[in-house]
Enzyme design. Structure first.
Site, PDB file in Angstrom:
ATOM      1  CE  LYS A 183      -1.896   2.841   2.317  1.00 32.15           C
ATOM      2  NZ  LYS A 183      -1.788   4.157   2.132  1.00 32.15           N
ATOM      3  N   GLY A 240       5.016   3.756  10.974  1.00 31.05           N
ATOM      4  CA  GLY A 240       4.376   5.116  11.001  1.00 31.05           C
ATOM      5  C   GLY A 240       3.878   5.444  12.487  1.00 31.05           C
ATOM      6  CB  SER A 241       1.175   7.847  13.526  1.00 23.99           C
ATOM      7  OG  SER A 241       0.015   7.121  13.052  1.00 23.99           O
ATOM      8  N   GLY A 244      -1.945   5.164  13.484  1.00 23.62           N
ATOM      9  CA  GLY A 244      -2.145   4.417  12.319  1.00 23.62           C
ATOM     10  C   GLY A 244      -1.830   3.060  12.584  1.00 23.62           C
ATOM     11  CD  GLU A 264      10.153   1.816  13.267  1.00 23.42           C
ATOM     12  OE1 GLU A 264       9.956   3.186  13.264  1.00 23.42           O
ATOM     13  OE2 GLU A 264      10.671   1.279  12.318  1.00 23.42           O
ATOM     14  CB  CYS A 301      11.211   5.858  14.185  1.00 32.42           C
ATOM     15  SG  CYS A 301      12.468   4.838  13.523  1.00 32.42           S
TER      16      CYS A 301
END
Length: 527
Positions: A183, A240-241, A244, A264, A301
């Site tokens: 995606k 990502g967040s 999410g 992560e 991150c």
């Protein structure tokens, strides 16, 4: 040439009417390319092809899959400056970063190829049967790892190459024998399309089954939701967040058959400054951390978003020096205007709480989408009592926590949620004397660093890039390094199986010449 189409196996597709564009944060305008969002039919087609490809691909030899991965790396390199210029246009990141990340992406692919060529990663374990054992016969049991099936991978906003289309999740899944449906991230869809074209060229050259890889465009969350809920997807990789990642994790657990989600997510990466680090190196560490906080506009991150220390004259000097360094760093662009907005709102929430005071900030003018670095400080008692202050602010920002003593420092660490990294600045003697602080930090993180900065993650076999929730959904696994392959496999044991029908890795004569555990002994010998 960027087509804006989805890649469904070896075919391009644009059957939907919903479209979007990416954004150039430096020029502060949309890029010229138009991308077609994947439809439900296209999602289903991609997963169906991946399911069919899996029946062949899962049985390919390690050397054949290694050839595929090495060829992907070759084809990414062959994209040349087109890839670099597209990356820069969509991310606002500098060309040097683009070239470095391309090298890292190719290096990851080649590292997994080498792992496959050696072959011992399948963890073949054999307990030879003993039919004459008393009082009961011991069965012959042999175990190894097998791929789980088609995997969905989400591209990451802040790493258009190394954690996206052909990044670590994709490379490790393909190495394991799992087809991948990506995606693509909407901030760098053109970069993703170019990399997808390289993967497909490699698949064609190495005669991989159609559907071993697909790339889907999406500007929102609907495509990702449909993809992870498809019953034939067997695992998910996400970077990502926290919002999410946890949304995907919760959604997947509503499936009739839940699947693993390796996400992560957020991390403030606490840094503990011990007195010995400041005796002679105050200016040095202030400069190092100002650079780390602002590196890549803080969009890592592992950005050091939290610095803790015990109050002292030396710590005051460090705080002042860090503030002065931060004030001198010229702003750089964030990935998108929405990223800048979230960054500024995050800082505003901390400032409006009236619990923190300013240490240093860039006060000059900044172009649109350029973030001004800022460092705040707070008393430990207030920090511990207000979890809102513990949250990650994604961007060039850090919070300094001033503690009254070691006990309060330990309490501040213990108040934190799970993190990717924890850093201690100090000499070995002092670390030995602060074992309770070290242990408290170890309980919260996946990687302990001494006398360094958390930004910069070495891609090697010993690296662990993961940590307790909410930094990841499973602290046992890493998303960096060749151990990442273990996310996409499961063990299968054969009991009293005909020897001639066993997989090669489990056969007596060990035709693959790999290391195995045979009756408790690590060996490459035959049985």
């Amino acid at each position: 040439m960027i087509t804006g189409k989805n890649t469904i196996g070896n075919q391009s597709s644009a059957s939907g009417t919903a479209t979007f564009k990416t954004f150039n944060p430096v020029e502060n305008k949309q890029t010229p390319w138009v991308f077609h969002q994947a439809t439900t039919d296209e999602i289903n087609q991609a997963v169906q092809l991946a399911t069919e490809a899996f029946q062949l691909y899962k049985n390919y030899s390690g050397s054949r899959k290694a050839e595929f991965l090495n060829t992907i790396a070759d084809e990414i390199e062959a994209l040349g400056d087109d890839l670099i210029h597209t990356y820069v246009a969509e991310s606002g990141l500098p060309e040097a970063r683009a070239r470095g990340e391309r090298g890292r992406t190719m290096g990851q692919l080649r590292a997994f190829a080498a792992l496959l060529q050696e072959g011992s990663w399948v963890e073949a374990t054999i307990d030879v049967g003993q039919p004459d054992k008393q009082p009961l016969a011991k069965p012959d049991i042999r175990k190894m790892l097998f791929p789980i099936g088609p995997v969905a991978v989400f591209g990451a906003s802040n790493f258009p190459l190394a954690f996206s289309t052909a990044g670590g999740d994709t490379a490790s899944a393909l190495a394991a024998g799992c087809p991948v449906v990506v995606k693509s991230h909407p901030l760098h869809a053109a970069t993703g399309e170019l990399v997808a074209s390289a993967i497909l060229k490699a698949a064609e050259k190495t005669k991989m089954p159609n559907g071993v890889f697909s790339n889907l465009n999406s500007s929102g969350i609907s495509v990702g939701q449909e993809l992870v809920m498809h019953p034939d997807i067997k695992g998910v990789g996400f970077t990502g967040s926290i919002a999410g990642g946890t949304a995907i994790y919760k959604l997947v657990n509503t499936r009739a058959v839940p699947i693993p989600v390796y996400a992560e997510m957020g991390s403030v990466n606490p840094v503990v400054v011990l007195p010995s680090a400041l005796k002679e190196h105050t200016a040095y560490w202030a400069k190092q951390y100002a650079s780390s906080i602002t590196n890549g506009t803080g969009q890592f991150c592992t950005n050091p978003g939290l610095i803790l220390g015990v109050k002292s004259e030396a710590f005051d000097q460090f705080i002042a020096a860090l503030g002065q360094e931060i004030a001198q760093i010229t702003p750089t662009p964030m990935l998108h205007p929405n990223m800048l907005k979230a960054f500024e709102e995050g800082i505003d929430q901390v400032v409006s709480s009236q619990q923190a005071t300013l240490v240093g900030a860039y006060n000059g003018e900044a172009a649109p989408n350029y973030a001004k670095a800022k460092v705040l400080t707070v008393d430990a008692q207030v920090f511990i009592a207000h979890p809102m202050l513990h949250r990650e602010v994604f961007g060039p920002y850090s919070m300094i926590v001033q503690c009254d003593n070691d006990a309060q420092l330990q309490a501040a660490i213990e108040s934190l949620e799970g993190q990717l990294t924890g850093t201690l600045l100090g000499n070995a003697k002092e670390l030995g004397e602060k074992d309770s602080i070290v242990e408290a930090l170890k309980e919260k993180v996946g990687r302990l660093i001494r006398n360094g900065v958390p930004t910069g993650v070495e891609v090697c076999a010993a690296m662990h890039h993961g940590g307790p929730f909410p930094s990841t959904t499973n602290a046992k696994y890493t998303s960096v390094g060749v151990s990442a392959i273990t996310r996409w496999v499961r063990p299968v044991a054969y009991q009293n199986w005909p020897l001639e029908l066993l997989p090669k890795a489990l056969q007596n004569d060990n035709p693959l010449k790999i290391y195995r555990i045979v009756d408790g002994i690590h060996t490459s010998n035959t049985i």
